[in-house]
Scaffold this motif. Structure first.
Motif, short mmCIF file in Angstrom:
data_model
loop_
_atom_site.label_atom_id
_atom_site.label_comp_id
_atom_site.label_asym_id
_atom_site.label_seq_id
_atom_site.Cartn_x
_atom_site.Cartn_y
_atom_site.Cartn_z
N ILE A 83 0.84 -1.21 0.00
CA ILE A 83 0.00 0.00 0.00
C ILE A 83 0.87 1.25 0.00
O ILE A 83 0.62 2.21 -0.75
CB ILE A 83 -0.94 0.00 1.22
N ILE A 84 1.91 1.25 0.82
CA ILE A 84 2.83 2.39 0.88
C ILE A 84 3.49 2.62 -0.47
O ILE A 84 3.59 3.76 -0.96
CB ILE A 84 3.89 2.17 1.97
N TYR A 85 3.92 1.54 -1.10
CA TYR A 85 4.60 1.67 -2.39
C TYR A 85 3.63 2.13 -3.47
O TYR A 85 4.02 2.91 -4.37
CB TYR A 85 5.25 0.34 -2.77
N ILE A 86 2.40 1.71 -3.44
CA ILE A 86 1.41 2.18 -4.42
C ILE A 86 1.15 3.68 -4.23
O ILE A 86 1.05 4.43 -5.21
CB ILE A 86 0.10 1.37 -4.30
N VAL A 87 1.05 4.11 -2.97
CA VAL A 87 0.86 5.53 -2.68
C VAL A 87 2.01 6.35 -3.28
O VAL A 87 1.79 7.40 -3.90
CB VAL A 87 0.76 5.76 -1.16
N PHE A 91 2.46 9.33 -6.04
CA PHE A 91 3.17 10.56 -5.65
C PHE A 91 4.22 10.94 -6.69
O PHE A 91 4.26 12.08 -7.18
CB PHE A 91 3.81 10.36 -4.28
N PHE A 92 5.09 9.99 -7.03
CA PHE A 92 6.16 10.29 -7.99
C PHE A 92 5.61 10.53 -9.40
O PHE A 92 6.15 11.34 -10.15
CB PHE A 92 7.18 9.16 -7.99
N LEU A 93 4.54 9.84 -9.75
CA LEU A 93 3.93 10.06 -11.06
C LEU A 93 3.44 11.49 -11.20
O LEU A 93 3.69 12.15 -12.22
CB LEU A 93 2.77 9.08 -11.27
N PHE A 94 2.78 12.00 -10.17
CA PHE A 94 2.28 13.37 -10.25
C PHE A 94 3.40 14.39 -10.11
O PHE A 94 3.30 15.51 -10.63
CB PHE A 94 1.18 13.59 -9.21
N LYS A 95 4.47 14.03 -9.43
CA LYS A 95 5.65 14.89 -9.42
C LYS A 95 6.19 15.06 -10.84
O LYS A 95 6.56 16.17 -11.26
CB LYS A 95 6.73 14.28 -8.52
N ILE A 96 6.25 13.96 -11.56
CA ILE A 96 6.73 14.00 -12.94
C ILE A 96 5.79 14.82 -13.83
O ILE A 96 6.25 15.64 -14.63
CB ILE A 96 6.87 12.56 -13.49
N LEU A 97 4.50 14.59 -13.68
CA LEU A 97 3.53 15.33 -14.48
C LEU A 97 3.61 16.83 -14.22
O LEU A 97 3.55 17.64 -15.15
CB LEU A 97 2.12 14.82 -14.19
N TYR A 333 -3.74 17.31 0.46
CA TYR A 333 -4.26 16.31 1.39
C TYR A 333 -3.57 14.97 1.18
O TYR A 333 -3.32 14.23 2.15
CB TYR A 333 -5.77 16.17 1.21
N PHE A 334 -3.24 14.66 -0.06
CA PHE A 334 -2.49 13.45 -0.36
C PHE A 334 -1.11 13.49 0.30
O PHE A 334 -0.57 12.47 0.74
CB PHE A 334 -2.37 13.29 -1.87
N CYS A 335 -0.54 14.71 0.39
CA CYS A 335 0.78 14.87 0.99
C CYS A 335 0.80 14.60 2.49
O CYS A 335 1.87 14.41 3.07
CB CYS A 335 1.30 16.28 0.72
N ILE A 336 -0.37 14.59 3.12
CA ILE A 336 -0.41 14.22 4.54
C ILE A 336 0.09 12.80 4.71
O ILE A 336 0.77 12.47 5.70
CB ILE A 336 -1.85 14.37 5.08
#
Length: 363
Positions: A83-87, A91-97, A333-336
């Motif tokens: 679950i942590i790795y999927i989160v 996170f990294f995908l949206f950082k790239i976008l 909120y995702f960053c929490i």
């Protein structure tokens, strides 16, 4: 194939992520919410980010050679680990976008003045894919090679920007509510050290001197970005919200001087920084992917990334305006989970056990 990197190389990778998403649009967006106090918001968020780096170093001391997956599976269980790795894949995908969309708009405004989506994708995707497939050690050496070139270009922009300053920024002009709401709204642009947890087994650290070799480039990068914020708010005390490319706008006054178009320095700097940051985030995404799907290698993760990235970008989910709205709405909120809860859990796992007491898995 060995992919271990030195502490100095890890620190320079941190510098690239610190520069990412901070030197273009962020100063302008923060000005809209908190005026020139955006400088102090950046300082606050960098200070909180630094705590994450400290947590990483503490965890590395306790588990000097282990992978993050091994630590999490042992202490939290396989389900929670996945679950942590999927989160963090998200996170990294949206950082790239976010990084790519801001870079694309900048290049469109400064160079092509027209749509060139296909050309950009053809130029950028193969480069970052190649960097990831070659491995961490290879592109870490590349970053190390160009690190001082990047710093020199950044310093040149700041020195030129100093010549445009007429007075200091007007600080303490926002109320506490606007200050903290703005800080929360743009917290996704930070979280610069989180990728280190996913390469912790590949970073060779032996003692406090090596830890300082990671911290030093990070501190230098933070100082450079804060200097950019200060100069930008000093140059544009009223119209800062209208200037979306801070690193270029602080030298715009000299664009057509006798020296010619010196904004080419900023353009080259932007290209280097974006490509390096994209490679770091891309590699981190692939590490998270391989942590979830252990039967698949990095080649599969790169293919999956390309498919997802292109699908999101073509459907306009990853486009500039959409990404900015996400940054201001649900991503904080995702960053929490990623920038608060995860470092806190890692801090707990880094604490040494007391003698005579046995601990069981948290979950």
């Amino acid at each position: 194939m060995k992919e271990h990197i030195s502490p100095s190389q890890a620190g320079k990778l941190c510098a690239m992520t610190i520069f990412a998403n901070k030197i273009f649009l962020l100063p302008s967006l923060m000005y809209e919410g908190a005026k020139s106090d955006g400088f102090f918001i950046a300082l606050l968020l960098y200070a909180l980010d630094f705590l994450t780096l400290i947590v990483f170093l503490l965890l590395k001391r306790k588990y000097p050679t282990q992978k993050l997956t091994e630590i999490l599976e042992k202490r939290l269980g396989k389900v929670v680990t996945k679950i942590i790795y999927i989160v963090f894949m998200v996170f990294f995908l949206f950082k790239i976008l976010l990084t790519y969309s801001v870079f694309y708009v900048y290049m469109k405004q400064q160079i092509y003045q027209d749509e060139f989506t296909f050309l950009t994708l053809v130029c950028v995707l193969p480069v970052i894919n190649h960097g990831v497939l070659l491995g961490l050690r290879s592109f870490a050496r590349t970053v190390e090679m160009y690190y001082f070139v990047v710093l020199a270009g950044f310093a040149a922009c700041l020195l030129v920007g100093l010549g445009t300053m007429e007075t200091f920024p007007h600080f303490f002009s926002s109320n506490p509510s606007a200050f903290f709401s703005t800080a929360f709204r743009y917290v996704f642009s930070f979280g610069d050290y989180l990728f280190l947890f996913f390469i912790m087994d590949k970073v060779e650290i032996d003692g406090k001197k090596d830890e300082w070799r990671i911290i030093k480039p990070a501190i230098i990068a933070v100082v450079f970005v804060l200097a950019l914020f200060f100069i930008f708010y000093a140059c544009y005390q009223v119209t800062a919200f209208m200037h979306n490319n801070a690193i270029v706008d602080i030298i715009a006054i000299f664009e057509y001087s006798a020296l010619g178009r010196i904004d080419v320095i900023a353009m080259v700097l932007v290209m280097f920084l974006c490509l390096f940051a994209l490679e770091v985030f891309h590699y981190s995404f692939c590490e998270a992917f391989c942590g979830v799907f252990k039967g698949l290698n990095r080649t599969y993760s790169v293919v999956v990334f390309d498919v997802i990235f292109l699908a999101l970008y073509i459907t306009k989910i990853g486009r500039y305006s959409t990404m900015i709205s996400y940054v201001q709405s649900w991503l904080p909120y995702f960053c929490i989970l990623t920038e608060v809860l995860f470092p806190f859990v890692m801090l707990l796992l880094s604490m040494r056990k007391k003698k005579g007491r046995k601990y069981e898995k948290v979950f």
